[in-house]
Design a protein around this motif. Structure first.
Motif, PDB file in Angstrom:
ATOM      1  N   PHE A  33     -16.755   8.178  10.908  1.00  0.00           N
ATOM      2  CA  PHE A  33     -16.479   6.724  11.589  1.00  0.00           C
ATOM      3  C   PHE A  33     -15.501   5.990  10.775  1.00  0.00           C
ATOM      4  CE2 PHE A  33     -17.623   2.248  11.147  1.00  0.00           C
ATOM      5  CZ  PHE A  33     -17.302   1.842  12.210  1.00  0.00           C
ATOM      6  N   LEU A  34     -15.835   5.984   9.328  1.00  0.00           N
ATOM      7  CA  LEU A  34     -14.843   5.403   8.445  1.00  0.00           C
ATOM      8  C   LEU A  34     -13.569   5.728   8.451  1.00  0.00           C
ATOM      9  CD1 LEU A  34     -17.291   4.687   5.343  1.00  0.00           C
ATOM     10  CD2 LEU A  34     -16.627   3.052   6.968  1.00  0.00           C
ATOM     11  N   LYS A  35     -13.391   7.079   8.473  1.00  0.00           N
ATOM     12  CA  LYS A  35     -12.000   7.516   8.502  1.00  0.00           C
ATOM     13  C   LYS A  35     -11.183   7.168   9.710  1.00  0.00           C
ATOM     14  CE  LYS A  35     -11.030  11.710   6.973  1.00  0.00           C
ATOM     15  NZ  LYS A  35     -11.119  13.143   6.826  1.00  0.00           N
ATOM     16  N   THR A  36     -12.009   7.281  10.665  1.00  0.00           N
ATOM     17  CA  THR A  36     -11.321   6.925  12.146  1.00  0.00           C
ATOM     18  C   THR A  36     -10.966   5.521  11.988  1.00  0.00           C
ATOM     19  OG1 THR A  36     -12.554   8.574  13.394  1.00  0.00           O
ATOM     20  CG2 THR A  36     -11.791   6.968  14.550  1.00  0.00           C
ATOM     21  N   ARG A  37     -11.591   4.650  11.431  1.00  0.00           N
ATOM     22  CA  ARG A  37     -11.451   3.283  11.585  1.00  0.00           C
ATOM     23  C   ARG A  37     -10.330   2.923  10.754  1.00  0.00           C
ATOM     24  NH1 ARG A  37     -16.021  -1.313   9.799  1.00  0.00           N
ATOM     25  NH2 ARG A  37     -15.416  -0.383   7.797  1.00  0.00           N
ATOM     26  N   MET A  38     -10.277   3.526   9.640  1.00  0.00           N
ATOM     27  CA  MET A  38      -9.199   3.223   8.503  1.00  0.00           C
ATOM     28  C   MET A  38      -7.724   3.893   9.156  1.00  0.00           C
ATOM     29  SD  MET A  38      -8.766   4.632   4.741  1.00  0.00           S
ATOM     30  CE  MET A  38      -8.634   6.353   5.339  1.00  0.00           C
ATOM     31  N   GLU A  39      -7.877   5.017  10.010  1.00  0.00           N
ATOM     32  CA  GLU A  39      -6.603   5.443  10.722  1.00  0.00           C
ATOM     33  C   GLU A  39      -6.047   4.405  11.812  1.00  0.00           C
ATOM     34  OE1 GLU A  39      -8.068   9.292  12.042  1.00  0.00           O
ATOM     35  OE2 GLU A  39      -7.739  10.149  10.119  1.00  0.00           O
ATOM     36  N   GLN A  40      -7.077   3.972  12.409  1.00  0.00           N
ATOM     37  CA  GLN A  40      -6.883   3.002  13.575  1.00  0.00           C
ATOM     38  C   GLN A  40      -6.048   1.620  13.135  1.00  0.00           C
ATOM     39  OE1 GLN A  40     -10.666   2.580  15.416  1.00  0.00           O
ATOM     40  NE2 GLN A  40     -10.097   4.274  16.825  1.00  0.00           N
ATOM     41  N   GLN A  41      -6.728   1.342  11.759  1.00  0.00           N
ATOM     42  CA  GLN A  41      -6.356  -0.021  11.176  1.00  0.00           C
ATOM     43  C   GLN A  41      -4.925   0.347  10.599  1.00  0.00           C
ATOM     44  OE1 GLN A  41      -9.241  -0.905   8.405  1.00  0.00           O
ATOM     45  NE2 GLN A  41     -10.374  -2.112   9.814  1.00  0.00           N
ATOM     46  N   ALA A  43      -2.830   2.398  11.971  1.00  0.00           N
ATOM     47  CA  ALA A  43      -1.844   2.504  13.139  1.00  0.00           C
ATOM     48  C   ALA A  43      -1.590   1.121  13.680  1.00  0.00           C
ATOM     49  CB  ALA A  43      -2.306   3.491  14.158  1.00  0.00           C
ATOM     50  N   ALA A  44      -2.283   0.292  13.758  1.00  0.00           N
ATOM     51  CA  ALA A  44      -2.189  -1.018  14.358  1.00  0.00           C
ATOM     52  C   ALA A  44      -1.338  -1.893  13.372  1.00  0.00           C
ATOM     53  CB  ALA A  44      -3.449  -1.868  14.372  1.00  0.00           C
ATOM     54  N   ASN A  45      -1.575  -1.771  12.029  1.00  0.00           N
ATOM     55  CA  ASN A  45      -0.604  -2.329  10.823  1.00  0.00           C
ATOM     56  C   ASN A  45       0.914  -1.811  11.238  1.00  0.00           C
ATOM     57  OD1 ASN A  45      -2.741  -3.935   9.975  1.00  0.00           O
ATOM     58  ND2 ASN A  45      -2.927  -2.428   8.216  1.00  0.00           N
ATOM     59  N   GLU A  46       1.040  -0.528  11.316  1.00  0.00           N
ATOM     60  CA  GLU A  46       2.271  -0.160  11.765  1.00  0.00           C
ATOM     61  C   GLU A  46       2.796  -0.599  12.990  1.00  0.00           C
ATOM     62  OE1 GLU A  46       2.604   4.162  11.283  1.00  0.00           O
ATOM     63  OE2 GLU A  46       1.849   4.162   9.128  1.00  0.00           O
ATOM     64  N   ALA A  47       2.093  -0.855  13.954  1.00  0.00           N
ATOM     65  CA  ALA A  47       2.772  -1.314  15.205  1.00  0.00           C
ATOM     66  C   ALA A  47       3.065  -2.766  15.141  1.00  0.00           C
ATOM     67  CB  ALA A  47       1.584  -1.146  16.411  1.00  0.00           C
ATOM     68  N   LYS A  48       2.567  -3.595  13.954  1.00  0.00           N
ATOM     69  CA  LYS A  48       2.908  -4.847  13.742  1.00  0.00           C
ATOM     70  C   LYS A  48       4.281  -5.066  13.135  1.00  0.00           C
ATOM     71  CE  LYS A  48      -1.981  -6.447  13.990  1.00  0.00           C
ATOM     72  NZ  LYS A  48      -3.104  -7.102  13.041  1.00  0.00           N
ATOM     73  N   LYS A  49       4.770  -4.119  12.835  1.00  0.00           N
ATOM     74  CA  LYS A  49       6.062  -4.510  12.236  1.00  0.00           C
ATOM     75  C   LYS A  49       7.085  -5.126  12.997  1.00  0.00           C
ATOM     76  CE  LYS A  49       5.652  -0.569   8.962  1.00  0.00           C
ATOM     77  NZ  LYS A  49       6.074   0.644   8.424  1.00  0.00           N
TER      78      LYS A  49
END
Length: 78
Positions: A33-41, A43-49
């Motif tokens: 769960f922690l790994k999945t959440r970290m990957e999602q975060q 991806a979200a940070n990269e999308a905000k560029k």
């Protein structure tokens, strides 16, 4: 407690090994769960560029250029 060094990591592994099998499965689920959440975060940070658009210079605007609506369009009552 935050595992940062080899000793901390080994202490965490020893604690996990001391757990019953069903609890080890829970720990594994939580780590997934922690790994999945970290990957999602990530991806979200990269999308905000910010978007980078090229800037094209066409030179100076004419001195007599007016951007008033009446000057740009015919005044037909709209």
């Amino acid at each position: 407690m935050m595992a940062t060094g080899k000793q901390d990591t080994q202490a965490l592994i020893d604690k996990i090994r001391s757990l019953p099998t069903d609890r080890i499965a829970e720990v594994e689920d939580f780590v997934d769960f922690l790994k999945t959440r970290m990957e999602q975060q990530t991806a979200a940070n990269e999308a905000k560029k910010p978007l980078v658009f090229p800037v094209v210079s066409v030179g100076k605007w004419p001195e007599d250029l007016s951007l008033h609506r009446e000057d740009m369009y015919e005044n037909d009552g709209r």
